[in-house]
Scaffold this motif. Structure first.
Motif, short mmCIF file in Angstrom:
data_model
loop_
_atom_site.label_atom_id
_atom_site.label_comp_id
_atom_site.label_asym_id
_atom_site.label_seq_id
_atom_site.Cartn_x
_atom_site.Cartn_y
_atom_site.Cartn_z
N ALA A 239 0.85 -1.19 0.00
CA ALA A 239 0.00 0.00 0.00
C ALA A 239 0.88 1.24 0.00
CB ALA A 239 -0.88 0.00 1.25
N ASN A 240 0.25 2.37 -0.21
CA ASN A 240 0.92 3.64 -0.05
C ASN A 240 -0.08 4.72 0.33
OD1 ASN A 240 0.59 3.24 -3.21
ND2 ASN A 240 0.40 5.42 -2.80
N THR A 241 0.46 5.83 0.78
CA THR A 241 -0.35 6.98 1.17
C THR A 241 -0.88 7.67 -0.08
OG1 THR A 241 1.07 7.27 3.09
CG2 THR A 241 -0.31 9.15 2.46
N VAL A 242 -2.14 8.06 -0.05
CA VAL A 242 -2.70 8.89 -1.13
C VAL A 242 -3.25 10.18 -0.52
CG1 VAL A 242 -3.18 7.06 -2.79
CG2 VAL A 242 -4.91 7.62 -1.10
N GLU A 243 -2.84 11.27 -1.11
CA GLU A 243 -3.26 12.59 -0.66
C GLU A 243 -4.56 13.00 -1.34
OE1 GLU A 243 -1.74 14.41 1.65
OE2 GLU A 243 0.01 13.12 1.89
N PRO A 244 -5.26 13.99 -0.79
CA PRO A 244 -6.42 14.52 -1.50
C PRO A 244 -6.01 14.97 -2.91
CG PRO A 244 -6.30 15.42 0.72
CD PRO A 244 -5.02 14.66 0.48
N GLY A 245 -6.83 14.70 -3.89
CA GLY A 245 -6.54 15.08 -5.27
C GLY A 245 -5.70 14.07 -6.02
N ASN A 246 -5.21 13.03 -5.36
CA ASN A 246 -4.42 11.99 -6.01
C ASN A 246 -5.27 11.31 -7.09
OD1 ASN A 246 -3.56 8.96 -6.16
ND2 ASN A 246 -1.79 9.98 -5.23
N VAL B 143 -16.34 10.29 -3.63
CA VAL B 143 -16.35 9.35 -2.51
C VAL B 143 -16.67 10.12 -1.24
CG1 VAL B 143 -14.74 7.76 -3.62
CG2 VAL B 143 -13.87 9.52 -2.10
N PRO B 144 -17.04 9.44 -0.16
CA PRO B 144 -17.30 10.15 1.10
C PRO B 144 -16.12 11.04 1.48
CG PRO B 144 -18.00 7.86 1.28
CD PRO B 144 -17.28 7.99 -0.04
N ALA B 145 -16.42 12.24 1.92
CA ALA B 145 -15.42 13.27 2.17
C ALA B 145 -14.33 12.85 3.15
CB ALA B 145 -16.10 14.54 2.68
N GLU B 146 -14.65 12.02 4.14
CA GLU B 146 -13.62 11.65 5.12
C GLU B 146 -12.44 10.93 4.48
OE1 GLU B 146 -16.99 8.54 5.77
OE2 GLU B 146 -16.88 10.69 5.43
N TYR B 147 -12.63 10.33 3.32
CA TYR B 147 -11.54 9.64 2.64
C TYR B 147 -10.59 10.60 1.94
CZ TYR B 147 -13.78 5.21 3.56
OH TYR B 147 -14.32 4.12 4.20
N THR B 148 -11.08 11.78 1.59
CA THR B 148 -10.28 12.69 0.78
C THR B 148 -9.94 14.00 1.49
OG1 THR B 148 -12.27 13.60 -0.25
CG2 THR B 148 -11.19 11.75 -1.36
N GLU B 149 -10.36 14.16 2.74
CA GLU B 149 -10.06 15.39 3.48
C GLU B 149 -8.59 15.46 3.91
OE1 GLU B 149 -14.38 16.31 5.49
OE2 GLU B 149 -12.98 15.04 6.57
N SER B 150 -7.98 14.33 4.10
CA SER B 150 -6.57 14.26 4.46
C SER B 150 -5.99 13.00 3.83
CB SER B 150 -6.41 14.23 5.99
OG SER B 150 -7.04 13.10 6.52
N ALA B 151 -4.74 12.75 4.08
CA ALA B 151 -4.09 11.57 3.51
C ALA B 151 -4.78 10.30 4.00
CB ALA B 151 -2.61 11.54 3.89
N SER B 152 -4.90 9.35 3.10
CA SER B 152 -5.45 8.04 3.46
C SER B 152 -4.53 6.97 2.88
CB SER B 152 -6.89 7.89 2.98
OG SER B 152 -6.95 7.94 1.57
N LEU B 153 -4.83 5.74 3.18
CA LEU B 153 -4.02 4.62 2.72
C LEU B 153 -4.74 3.92 1.59
CD1 LEU B 153 -1.42 2.96 3.36
CD2 LEU B 153 -2.89 1.46 4.72
N ALA B 154 -4.01 3.59 0.55
CA ALA B 154 -4.58 2.82 -0.58
C ALA B 154 -3.82 1.50 -0.67
CB ALA B 154 -4.44 3.59 -1.88
N ILE B 155 -4.55 0.41 -0.45
CA ILE B 155 -3.94 -0.90 -0.64
C ILE B 155 -3.97 -1.19 -2.13
CG2 ILE B 155 -4.12 -3.37 -0.20
CD1 ILE B 155 -5.25 -2.69 2.55
#
Length: 182
Positions: A72-79, A89-101
């Motif tokens: 996995a790696n970190t994905v930032e908003p706008g990635n 997608v629901p805003a909580e996923y894109t408001e800050s960095a999230s993890l993408a497997i």
């Protein structure tokens, strides 16, 4: 599981060949399809390995053979992970960095023993992101693979087709820590 060990890796160059060997066995029956060719995987792996926060967990037999992997790696908003979605997608996923497997795979002879979930959970154990997402082909295993992820707490948050060679994929997401301890 007693006959395996899990190892974390944060530098692709240390485990590139192990991942390719495992991938070839995991996806053996699909390697004739354009999106599953070893060359296509190798290209994606190289690109993903350079992304921020890249981490892999590889399962090895006790004699050192790679038999499964999750990375996995970190994905930032706008990635582009998010911009390729067919709807927001629901805003909580894109408001800050999230993890993408990006990949989870287990060699066929080792499936059905909980190894995929063990690697998944080990991968998430020390991550700082609040949310995790992954892509799955809803047709894989006649829906069995998606149901497996749903059993791990994932729900569908969107869909995308990452490339023309790729089948349409469901994007599933969930909180990284489902215990509420964060």
């Amino acid at each position: 599981m007693d006959q395996t060990k899990l190892k974390h890796h944060t530098d692709l160059k240390d485990v590139r060949e192990h991942l390719i060997v495992a991938y070839t066995s995991v996806r053996g029956d699909l390697l004739h399809l354009p999106n599953y060719r070893v060359e296509a995987f190798t290209e994606r792996l190289h690109r993903h390995g350079e992304d921020p926060g890249w981490e892999a967990v590889i399962a090895y037999t006790l004699d050192g053979q790679p038999i499964g992997y999750a990375y996995a790696n970190t994905v930032e908003p706008g990635n582009r992970w998010w911009t390729r979605m067919d709807a927001p997608v629901p805003a909580e996923y894109t408001e800050s960095a999230s993890l993408a497997i990006k990949e989870i795979g287990v060699v066929p002879t080792w499936r059905g023993q909980g190894l995929a979930q063990a690697m998944h959970d080990d991968l998430l154990q020390h991550r700082q992101e609040d949310f995790v997402s992954l892509l799955v082909n809803p047709a894989a295993g006649d829906g069995k693979v998606q149901r497996l992820y749903e059993g791990w707490g994932y729900t569908r948050i969107g869909s995308q087709q990452p490339s023309p060679e790729s089948p349409p994929l469901a994007c599933l997401g969930r909180p990284v820590d489902q215990t509420g301890r964060r």
